[in-house]
Structures are given as C-alpha cells and as structure tokens.
Design a protein around this motif. Sequence first.
Motif, PDB file in Angstrom:
ATOM      1  N   LEU A 119       3.030  -5.638  -0.033  1.00 58.37           N
ATOM      2  CA  LEU A 119       1.911  -5.271   0.831  1.00 58.37           C
ATOM      3  C   LEU A 119       2.212  -4.009   1.616  1.00 58.37           C
ATOM      4  N   ILE A 120       1.207  -3.154   1.713  1.00 62.71           N
ATOM      5  CA  ILE A 120       1.239  -2.032   2.646  1.00 62.71           C
ATOM      6  C   ILE A 120      -0.009  -2.170   3.506  1.00 62.71           C
ATOM      7  N   SER A 121       0.198  -2.438   4.775  1.00 60.14           N
ATOM      8  CA  SER A 121      -0.915  -2.597   5.728  1.00 60.14           C
ATOM      9  C   SER A 121      -0.373  -2.432   7.137  1.00 60.14           C
ATOM     10  N   ARG A 122      -1.267  -2.554   8.078  1.00 57.00           N
ATOM     11  CA  ARG A 122      -0.830  -2.589   9.474  1.00 57.00           C
ATOM     12  C   ARG A 122      -0.241  -3.975   9.747  1.00 57.00           C
ATOM     13  N   VAL A 182      -2.652  -2.471  -1.080  1.00 51.60           N
ATOM     14  CA  VAL A 182      -2.777  -1.644   0.112  1.00 51.60           C
ATOM     15  C   VAL A 182      -4.134  -1.935   0.740  1.00 51.60           C
ATOM     16  N   GLN A 183      -4.127  -2.157   2.048  1.00 48.79           N
ATOM     17  CA  GLN A 183      -5.374  -2.419   2.762  1.00 48.79           C
ATOM     18  C   GLN A 183      -5.344  -1.768   4.131  1.00 48.79           C
ATOM     19  N   LYS A 194       5.193   4.478 -12.440  1.00 47.71           N
ATOM     20  CA  LYS A 194       6.204   3.520 -11.983  1.00 47.71           C
ATOM     21  C   LYS A 194       5.658   2.582 -10.920  1.00 47.71           C
ATOM     22  N   THR A 195       4.567   2.998 -10.274  1.00 49.87           N
ATOM     23  CA  THR A 195       3.965   2.203  -9.206  1.00 49.87           C
ATOM     24  C   THR A 195       2.459   2.122  -9.420  1.00 49.87           C
ATOM     25  N   ILE A 196       1.940   0.907  -9.280  1.00 44.61           N
ATOM     26  CA  ILE A 196       0.489   0.729  -9.296  1.00 44.61           C
ATOM     27  C   ILE A 196       0.069   0.237  -7.927  1.00 44.61           C
ATOM     28  N   ILE A 197      -0.875   0.961  -7.351  1.00 42.88           N
ATOM     29  CA  ILE A 197      -1.458   0.568  -6.077  1.00 42.88           C
ATOM     30  C   ILE A 197      -2.813  -0.055  -6.378  1.00 42.88           C
ATOM     31  N   CYS A 198      -3.038  -1.245  -5.883  1.00 43.72           N
ATOM     32  CA  CYS A 198      -4.347  -1.885  -5.978  1.00 43.72           C
ATOM     33  C   CYS A 198      -4.951  -1.906  -4.579  1.00 43.72           C
TER      34      CYS A 198
END
Length: 172
Positions: free
Chosen positions: A165-168, A140-141, A83-87
């Motif tokens: 986006l998932i980051s700081r 994600v970074q 259901k989710t793809i993280i690149c």
Amino acid sequence: ARLERFLTLCADYNFQVANCTTPANFYHILRRQLKREFRLPLIIMTPKSLLRHPEAVSTVDELAKGKFQEIIKDDKTVQKEVKTIICCSGKLFYELRKARDEQKADDIAIFRMEQLYPFPQKQLDEELKKYKNLGNLLWVQEEPENMGAWRFIKTTTSQAEKWELISRPASA
C-alpha cells in the motif's frame, strides 16, 4: 460519499461499485446497466473534477465502438521492462501517470481499476501473467489507509499477500 462504506456492504453480488476515469467508460457502464437482463444497484464514485480534467477525454470511436472496461491497463509501457505495477482507482491515475512520465520511470505500469465490486479478479490475473519481470504490486490511494478501497482490496483479492500500500497514514 465514502467508498469504503459501500465496499464494506458488498457481498453476494448485491450491487456494483465503479470509479470511471474516462467519458467513454462512464458512458459504457451506464449503457451496460440499461442493457443487462438483470438489474443491480450501481454506485459510481467518479468525482466532478474529471469533467474538467484536460486528459480525461475519449475519442468518438471509443464511445461508438467501445465497451465498459473493468480494468484499463497501461498502454505506454513495454511489458518485459515493467518491474512494478501500480493499481489505483479514479482521478489519482492522471497524477500518477504525470509523475511517472516526468521521472521517465519506464519500469512502472499503471492499471486503473474501474470496477471495484464485483472485483475483476480474472481480468487482473490475466494481465499480471503477461508481466514476467514483475516485482512489486502496489495499491495507491489518496485516502488514508483506513479509508478508500485498500482494506477491500487486501481482503478480497487472490494476490492478498503480494499487495503493498501507498497512502496517507490511517486517520480519524
């Protein structure tokens, strides 16, 4: 080196930017660079820590018979369950995979973007078509939002409106 600075300078196929996560892919990008009939500068952002990472290994077959992969897709998930793809790019893959496996999150696939410029849009599009139940497409970074590859990904890919986006948070 600052990845975002190199990506900002990319245009008209003026050079290549990559972040290899396996010894075989590193070998094959260097081999491709020498074998091509044309030459472009090659920027490889691979950190030294992957030289010692216990999971960053390749088989003899991957070295002898393989080729450079712009995207390395997740081979441990069932496509119809995802259901989710993280690149992501670089060594962060190994941390994400460990966390996913510990949490038994079988509905998450992780794609390693080994080549950032020129961006492998065609390959990504072909892979995304295979995931019929896809809901989220995440970048994600490790870097803060205003650094790393995020702005490049957001402004140059055909899935621009789909990316999250998932980051700081952005940082000076």
